[in-house]
Design a protein around this motif. Structure first.
Motif, short mmCIF file in Angstrom:
data_model
loop_
_atom_site.label_atom_id
_atom_site.label_comp_id
_atom_site.label_asym_id
_atom_site.label_seq_id
_atom_site.Cartn_x
_atom_site.Cartn_y
_atom_site.Cartn_z
N ALA A 1 0.85 -1.19 0.00
CA ALA A 1 0.00 0.00 0.00
C ALA A 1 0.89 1.24 0.00
O ALA A 1 1.94 1.25 0.62
N LEU A 2 0.46 2.26 -0.72
CA LEU A 2 1.12 3.56 -0.69
C LEU A 2 0.20 4.51 0.06
O LEU A 2 -1.02 4.35 0.05
N GLN A 3 0.77 5.51 0.66
CA GLN A 3 0.00 6.49 1.44
C GLN A 3 -0.87 7.35 0.53
O GLN A 3 -0.38 7.91 -0.45
N GLU A 4 -2.17 7.46 0.84
CA GLU A 4 -3.04 8.37 0.10
C GLU A 4 -2.50 9.78 0.22
O GLU A 4 -2.10 10.21 1.29
N GLY A 5 -2.47 10.51 -0.90
CA GLY A 5 -1.96 11.88 -0.91
C GLY A 5 -0.47 11.96 -1.21
O GLY A 5 0.03 13.04 -1.53
N ALA A 6 0.23 10.85 -1.10
CA ALA A 6 1.67 10.84 -1.38
C ALA A 6 1.92 11.02 -2.87
O ALA A 6 1.13 10.57 -3.71
N ILE A 7 3.02 11.68 -3.20
CA ILE A 7 3.39 11.91 -4.60
C ILE A 7 4.55 10.99 -4.96
O ILE A 7 5.54 10.92 -4.21
N HIS A 8 4.40 10.28 -6.08
CA HIS A 8 5.41 9.32 -6.53
C HIS A 8 5.67 9.50 -8.02
O HIS A 8 4.82 10.03 -8.75
N ASN A 9 6.81 9.02 -8.46
CA ASN A 9 7.12 8.97 -9.89
C ASN A 9 6.85 7.56 -10.38
O ASN A 9 7.15 6.58 -9.69
N PHE A 10 6.29 7.47 -11.59
CA PHE A 10 5.98 6.19 -12.21
C PHE A 10 6.51 6.19 -13.64
O PHE A 10 6.40 7.20 -14.35
N PHE A 11 7.06 5.06 -14.05
CA PHE A 11 7.48 4.86 -15.43
C PHE A 11 6.41 3.99 -16.08
O PHE A 11 6.15 2.88 -15.62
N ILE A 12 5.77 4.53 -17.11
CA ILE A 12 4.68 3.81 -17.80
C ILE A 12 5.16 3.39 -19.18
O ILE A 12 5.64 4.22 -19.95
N GLU A 13 5.04 2.10 -19.47
CA GLU A 13 5.31 1.57 -20.80
C GLU A 13 3.98 1.20 -21.42
O GLU A 13 3.35 0.23 -21.01
N MET A 14 3.54 1.99 -22.39
CA MET A 14 2.25 1.73 -23.02
C MET A 14 2.40 0.65 -24.07
O MET A 14 3.30 0.72 -24.91
N PRO A 15 1.54 -0.37 -24.03
CA PRO A 15 1.59 -1.43 -25.03
C PRO A 15 1.14 -0.91 -26.39
O PRO A 15 0.56 0.17 -26.49
N LEU A 16 1.41 -1.67 -27.43
CA LEU A 16 0.95 -1.33 -28.78
C LEU A 16 -0.57 -1.32 -28.79
O LEU A 16 -1.17 -2.06 -28.04
N VAL B 1 -6.57 3.88 -2.12
CA VAL B 1 -5.91 2.60 -1.92
C VAL B 1 -6.95 1.61 -1.41
O VAL B 1 -7.70 1.92 -0.48
N ARG B 2 -7.00 0.44 -2.03
CA ARG B 2 -7.93 -0.62 -1.60
C ARG B 2 -7.17 -1.92 -1.49
O ARG B 2 -6.42 -2.28 -2.40
N GLY B 3 -7.39 -2.64 -0.41
CA GLY B 3 -6.81 -3.97 -0.30
C GLY B 3 -7.48 -4.87 -1.32
O GLY B 3 -8.70 -5.00 -1.31
N ALA B 4 -6.71 -5.44 -2.23
CA ALA B 4 -7.29 -6.26 -3.30
C ALA B 4 -7.43 -7.71 -2.85
O ALA B 4 -8.53 -8.22 -2.73
N ASP B 5 -6.33 -8.35 -2.61
CA ASP B 5 -6.31 -9.73 -2.19
C ASP B 5 -4.89 -10.07 -1.76
O ASP B 5 -4.09 -9.17 -1.51
N SER B 6 -4.57 -11.33 -1.69
CA SER B 6 -3.23 -11.73 -1.26
C SER B 6 -2.14 -11.29 -2.23
O SER B 6 -0.96 -11.33 -1.91
N GLN B 7 -2.54 -10.85 -3.44
CA GLN B 7 -1.56 -10.43 -4.45
C GLN B 7 -1.22 -8.95 -4.34
O GLN B 7 -0.40 -8.46 -5.09
N GLY B 8 -1.83 -8.22 -3.44
CA GLY B 8 -1.47 -6.82 -3.29
C GLY B 8 -2.63 -5.88 -3.10
O GLY B 8 -3.69 -6.27 -2.62
N TYR B 9 -2.41 -4.64 -3.51
CA TYR B 9 -3.36 -3.55 -3.32
C TYR B 9 -3.69 -2.89 -4.65
O TYR B 9 -2.83 -2.76 -5.51
#
Length: 126
Positions: free
Chosen positions: A70-85, A100-108
């Motif tokens: 989980a990341l903190q709501e309101g926090a600012i982060h950098n993301f690298f996005i690779e857009m598919p064809l 942020v929502r808890g999804a399942d055992s695989q993450g958030y």
């Protein structure tokens, strides 16, 4: 008048559902391949580190994605996005985590709005 469910006529239910769906400001583009596509970029002691995340969808205003933590709501982060064809390019964005929502055992599951981008790419009309 149509059959009632939950106290509302069917026409009112449909109108209520459309209103809820119309709250989004920008069209969403679902991402079919989630194996790559998004990395959370952290700057640790002057060295860039990337943590892979699963890009779920993208719009002109932001992204939704799955992360292992989980990341903190309101926090600012950098993301690298690779857009598919067929879009097929990469971009570095600065974004604020909105939810942020808890999804399942695989993450958030998380949502973030774009603040800055290394290049222009999607427009409001796309």
């Amino acid at each position: 008048m149509g059959i009632r469910r939950g106290g509302l006529p069917l026409a009112s239910q449909a109108s209520t559902m459309m209103t809820a769906a119309d709250r989004r400001r920008h069209k969403r583009f679902e991402i079919a391949s989630r194996e790559r596509g998004l990395a959370l970029v952290e700057d640790s002691e002057g060295k860039e580190e990337r943590e892979q995340c699963a890009l779920l969808n993208v719009s002109y205003g932001g992204i939704s994605f799955r992360a292992s933590r989980a990341l903190q709501e309101g926090a600012i982060h950098n993301f690298f996005i690779e857009m598919p064809l067929p879009i097929g390019f990469s971009v570095l964005v600065k974004a604020r985590v909105c939810w942020v929502r808890g999804a399942d055992s695989q993450g958030y599951d998380l949502g973030a709005e774009f603040l800055e981008s290394s290049k222009g790419w999607l427009g409001p009309e796309d």
